[in-house]
Design a protein around this motif. Structure first.
Motif, mmCIF file in Angstrom:
data_model
loop_
_atom_site.group_PDB
_atom_site.id
_atom_site.type_symbol
_atom_site.label_atom_id
_atom_site.label_comp_id
_atom_site.label_asym_id
_atom_site.label_seq_id
_atom_site.Cartn_x
_atom_site.Cartn_y
_atom_site.Cartn_z
ATOM 1 N N MET A 186 0.824 -1.193 0.000
ATOM 2 C CA MET A 186 0.000 0.000 0.000
ATOM 3 C C MET A 186 0.869 1.259 0.000
ATOM 4 N N LYS A 187 1.983 1.187 0.734
ATOM 5 C CA LYS A 187 2.874 2.339 0.802
ATOM 6 C C LYS A 187 3.521 2.602 -0.553
ATOM 7 N N MET A 188 3.754 1.544 -1.304
ATOM 8 C CA MET A 188 4.358 1.674 -2.636
ATOM 9 C C MET A 188 3.415 2.412 -3.583
ATOM 10 N N VAL A 189 2.127 2.095 -3.507
ATOM 11 C CA VAL A 189 1.130 2.745 -4.371
ATOM 12 C C VAL A 189 1.043 4.227 -4.045
ATOM 13 N N THR A 190 1.037 4.557 -2.764
ATOM 14 C CA THR A 190 0.971 5.960 -2.344
ATOM 15 C C THR A 190 2.210 6.716 -2.820
ATOM 16 N N THR A 191 3.368 6.106 -2.708
ATOM 17 C CA THR A 191 4.602 6.741 -3.149
ATOM 18 C C THR A 191 4.584 6.967 -4.656
ATOM 19 N N MET A 192 4.128 5.975 -5.398
ATOM 20 C CA MET A 192 4.059 6.113 -6.860
ATOM 21 C C MET A 192 3.088 7.218 -7.274
ATOM 22 N N MET A 193 1.969 7.315 -6.554
ATOM 23 C CA MET A 193 1.003 8.376 -6.861
ATOM 24 C C MET A 193 1.601 9.751 -6.589
ATOM 25 N N MET A 194 2.330 9.885 -5.500
ATOM 26 C CA MET A 194 2.974 11.160 -5.167
ATOM 27 C C MET A 194 4.011 11.531 -6.224
ATOM 28 N N VAL A 195 4.802 10.563 -6.645
ATOM 29 C CA VAL A 195 5.819 10.820 -7.665
ATOM 30 C C VAL A 195 5.150 11.217 -8.978
ATOM 31 N N THR A 196 4.093 10.510 -9.348
ATOM 32 C CA THR A 196 3.372 10.819 -10.584
ATOM 33 C C THR A 196 2.778 12.219 -10.543
ATOM 34 N N MET A 197 2.130 12.586 -9.448
ATOM 35 C CA MET A 197 1.538 13.919 -9.314
ATOM 36 C C MET A 197 2.616 15.005 -9.359
ATOM 37 N N THR A 198 3.718 14.789 -8.651
ATOM 38 C CA THR A 198 4.794 15.777 -8.637
ATOM 39 C C THR A 198 5.402 15.941 -10.029
ATOM 40 N N LEU A 199 5.652 14.832 -10.701
ATOM 41 C CA LEU A 199 6.211 14.889 -12.041
ATOM 42 C C LEU A 199 5.259 15.581 -13.011
ATOM 43 N N SER A 200 3.963 15.301 -12.896
ATOM 44 C CA SER A 200 2.971 15.954 -13.753
ATOM 45 C C SER A 200 2.942 17.458 -13.527
ATOM 46 N N MET A 201 2.982 17.874 -12.274
ATOM 47 C CA MET A 201 2.970 19.311 -11.973
ATOM 48 C C MET A 201 4.228 20.002 -12.493
ATOM 49 N N ILE A 202 5.379 19.339 -12.379
ATOM 50 C CA ILE A 202 6.620 19.939 -12.879
ATOM 51 C C ILE A 202 6.554 20.101 -14.393
ATOM 52 N N ILE A 203 6.049 19.095 -15.093
ATOM 53 C CA ILE A 203 5.943 19.171 -16.548
ATOM 54 C C ILE A 203 4.969 20.276 -16.960
ATOM 55 N N MET A 204 3.837 20.400 -16.258
ATOM 56 C CA MET A 204 2.875 21.461 -16.593
ATOM 57 C C MET A 204 3.455 22.842 -16.346
ATOM 58 N N MET A 205 4.200 23.021 -15.255
ATOM 59 C CA MET A 205 4.805 24.330 -14.982
ATOM 60 C C MET A 205 5.871 24.679 -16.019
ATOM 61 N N MET A 206 6.648 23.677 -16.428
ATOM 62 C CA MET A 206 7.664 23.932 -17.453
ATOM 63 C C MET A 206 7.015 24.294 -18.786
ATOM 64 N N ALA A 207 5.934 23.604 -19.146
ATOM 65 C CA ALA A 207 5.247 23.907 -20.399
ATOM 66 C C ALA A 207 4.654 25.306 -20.359
ATOM 67 N N THR A 208 4.105 25.703 -19.213
ATOM 68 C CA THR A 208 3.547 27.050 -19.088
ATOM 69 C C THR A 208 4.629 28.105 -19.200
ATOM 70 N N ALA A 209 5.762 27.869 -18.551
ATOM 71 C CA ALA A 209 6.857 28.845 -18.589
ATOM 72 C C ALA A 209 7.455 28.966 -19.987
ATOM 73 N N MET A 210 7.556 27.870 -20.714
ATOM 74 C CA MET A 210 8.150 27.909 -22.046
ATOM 75 C C MET A 210 7.203 28.460 -23.110
ATOM 76 N N SER A 211 5.915 28.403 -22.874
ATOM 77 C CA SER A 211 4.970 28.828 -23.905
ATOM 78 C C SER A 211 4.607 30.311 -23.814
ATOM 79 N N LYS A 212 5.121 31.033 -22.845
ATOM 80 C CA LYS A 212 4.815 32.460 -22.715
ATOM 81 C C LYS A 212 5.450 33.237 -23.853
#
Length: 117
Positions: free
Chosen positions: A1-27
């Motif tokens: 169960m702890k592995m699933v929670t960790t994977m979800m956190m990593v996925t969410m963090t990675l998704s947010m970083i990619i979205m912020m980078m795309a927003t910063a580059m597209s200005k």
């Protein structure tokens, strides 16, 4: 169960970083008079692009949408007829059609259905 929670956190963090980078580059910081003006086949704009919208056209469009939704609600009534109580189906269908006729009469009485004045 702890592995699933960790994977979800990593996925969410990675998704947010990619979205912020795309927003910063597209200005795009270049504001140009030509790019911010409305396009009219290469000519200078004749007038304002923000003309007032016809209220009559808006009301006709809203009436079309309302009656379109009503037809979408009427069509399944024939399918439901075979699997429901006939008396309740007839009562509900009649009530629905009466409400539609009252709405149509109200629109007609208010003059919304007049195309030319």
């Amino acid at each position: 169960m702890k592995m699933v929670t960790t994977m979800m956190m990593v996925t969410m963090t990675l998704s947010m970083i990619i979205m912020m980078m795309a927003t910063a580059m597209s200005k795009k910081n270049i504001e140009d008079r030509e790019k911010s003006s409305p396009f009219e086949c290469g000519f200078d704009p004749m007038g304002s692009a923000r003309l007032p919208f016809s209220l009559r056209f808006f009301l006709i469009a809203i009436m079309f949408l309302v009656f379109d939704v009503e037809i979408a609600l009427l069509l399944p009534m024939t399918v439901v007829m075979t699997s429901s109580n006939m008396m309740s189906w007839a009562t509900i269908s009649t009530l629905f059609i009466i409400i539609l006729i009252i709405g149509l009469y109200h629109e007609w009485n208010q003059g919304s259905l007049e195309w030319a004045e």
